[in-house]
Design an enzyme around this catalytic site. Structure first.
Site, mmCIF file in Angstrom:
data_model
loop_
_atom_site.group_PDB
_atom_site.id
_atom_site.type_symbol
_atom_site.label_atom_id
_atom_site.label_comp_id
_atom_site.label_asym_id
_atom_site.label_seq_id
_atom_site.Cartn_x
_atom_site.Cartn_y
_atom_site.Cartn_z
ATOM 1 N N ASN A 143 39.409 53.625 1.217
ATOM 2 C CA ASN A 143 39.301 52.873 2.461
ATOM 3 C C ASN A 143 38.163 51.859 2.390
ATOM 4 O O ASN A 143 37.128 52.028 3.009
ATOM 5 C CB ASN A 143 39.058 53.865 3.612
ATOM 6 C CG ASN A 143 38.692 53.158 4.901
ATOM 7 O OD1 ASN A 143 39.494 52.419 5.455
ATOM 8 N ND2 ASN A 143 37.488 53.363 5.379
ATOM 9 N N TYR A 202 41.976 37.785 1.942
ATOM 10 C CA TYR A 202 42.116 39.152 2.462
ATOM 11 C C TYR A 202 43.587 39.508 2.621
ATOM 12 O O TYR A 202 44.022 40.607 2.256
ATOM 13 C CB TYR A 202 41.378 39.273 3.792
ATOM 14 C CG TYR A 202 41.315 40.669 4.346
ATOM 15 C CD1 TYR A 202 40.426 41.599 3.823
ATOM 16 C CD2 TYR A 202 42.137 41.061 5.397
ATOM 17 C CE1 TYR A 202 40.357 42.892 4.332
ATOM 18 C CE2 TYR A 202 42.071 42.342 5.916
ATOM 19 C CZ TYR A 202 41.185 43.257 5.372
ATOM 20 O OH TYR A 202 41.118 44.531 5.881
ATOM 21 N N LYS A 251 45.276 42.581 0.563
ATOM 22 C CA LYS A 251 45.852 43.738 1.242
ATOM 23 C C LYS A 251 47.364 43.837 1.017
ATOM 24 O O LYS A 251 47.930 44.930 1.003
ATOM 25 C CB LYS A 251 45.506 43.706 2.729
ATOM 26 C CG LYS A 251 44.034 44.022 3.001
ATOM 27 C CD LYS A 251 43.604 45.347 2.384
ATOM 28 C CE LYS A 251 42.201 45.756 2.787
ATOM 29 N NZ LYS A 251 41.791 47.053 2.182
ATOM 30 N N THR A 265 36.233 48.679 14.780
ATOM 31 C CA THR A 265 35.213 49.138 13.841
ATOM 32 C C THR A 265 33.946 48.306 14.028
ATOM 33 O O THR A 265 33.979 47.225 14.622
ATOM 34 C CB THR A 265 35.697 48.964 12.393
ATOM 35 O OG1 THR A 265 35.889 47.556 12.148
ATOM 36 C CG2 THR A 265 37.006 49.699 12.157
#
Length: 255
Positions: A93, A159, A163, A194
């Site tokens: 993660n 990104y 991913k 987050t």
């Protein structure tokens, strides 16, 4: 401690476990009996999560790990096995990005993002899988992102590409290692509350992004991702492998 003990006595690795989704998953695995290795670069954060688990009667150890460095990853997996037994479950993660468009993003920032958000998953699996193969199997869940499946203005191309790579790498591994009783899946969070996201978007901006890309107009909570990770890692999901599971409030391509 949870009433369910699906991971009783099992050795578990969680990378990026010092905050956010990783922290939520580490706490959840430990609450269900897992013997958790907290793999985190930030010692203060990693030790704090470890202490939180132990204070609740769980079993955990902190392993300071640079997940971009293969020697560090290898040492972490070896330490997890020595402390808690052969690794049976892993939640990889880690991910981050430097901002920029296809026209403005520097090669240095592209490479940095791909290394953090994709190569780290490769390195983790490279050293977790041999342990699982030698000990009857196991499960791996990798954190991808909805931006690896759909276009979002909030995610830079580096990104999104990284991913998307995590999603396919997970599927590849699921096929390659199914004969070894190793299941591999990925989770695709939508906008998740987050600390990293809080540093990028105000609560109002988070609500705007959620409203644009999700049918449930709020941020996903880390514990909601963790619950999916634990399900995929558990024997309850024995026939699920090679899947990219969206936890995104019904996220879809706009329009």
């Amino acid at each position: 401690m949870s009433d369910r003990q699906r991971f009783e006595g099992r050795s578990v690795i969680v990378t990026g476990a010092g905050s956010g989704i990783g922290e939520a998953a580490a706490l959840a695995f430990a609450a269900e009996g897992g013997r958790v290795t907290i793999a985190e670069l930030d010692a203060a954060k990693g030790e704090a999560v470890c202490k939180a688990i132990v204070d609740k009667g769980g079993i955990a150890r902190f392993a300071r790990t640079d997940v971009t460095d293969e020697a560090s990853v290898k040492a972490m997996v070896e330490a997890a096995c020595a402390a808690h037994g052969p690794v049976r479950h892993a939640f990889n993660n880690v991910g981050a990005a430097k901002p920029g468009s296809l026209e403005t993003l520097s090669l240095e920032d592209w490479n940095w993002t791909v290394q953090i958000s994709l190569t780290t998953t490769f390195l983790a699996m490279k050293h977790e899988i041999p342990v699982m193969k030698a000990n009857g199997g196991g499960t791996i869940v990798n954190t991808a992102s909805m931006s690896g499946r759909i276009y979002t203005q909030s995610a830079p191309p580096s990104y999104s590409a990284a991913k998307a790579g995590v999603i396919h790498l997970s599927q590849y591994a699921s096929c390659a290692y199914a004969p070894d009783n190793i299941r591999v899946n990925s989770v695709l969070p939508g906008l998740t509350a987050t600390p990293q996201i809080a540093g990028m978007f105000t609560p109002e901006q988070q609500a705007e992004v959620a409203a644009e890309h999700q049918v449930i107009h709020r941020s996903v909570q880390p514990w909601e991702i963790a619950a999916t990770v634990l399900f995929l890692s558990s024997d309850d999901a024995a026939m699920i492998t090679g899947r990219g599971i969206e936890v995104s409030g019904g996220g879809a391509h706009p329009g």
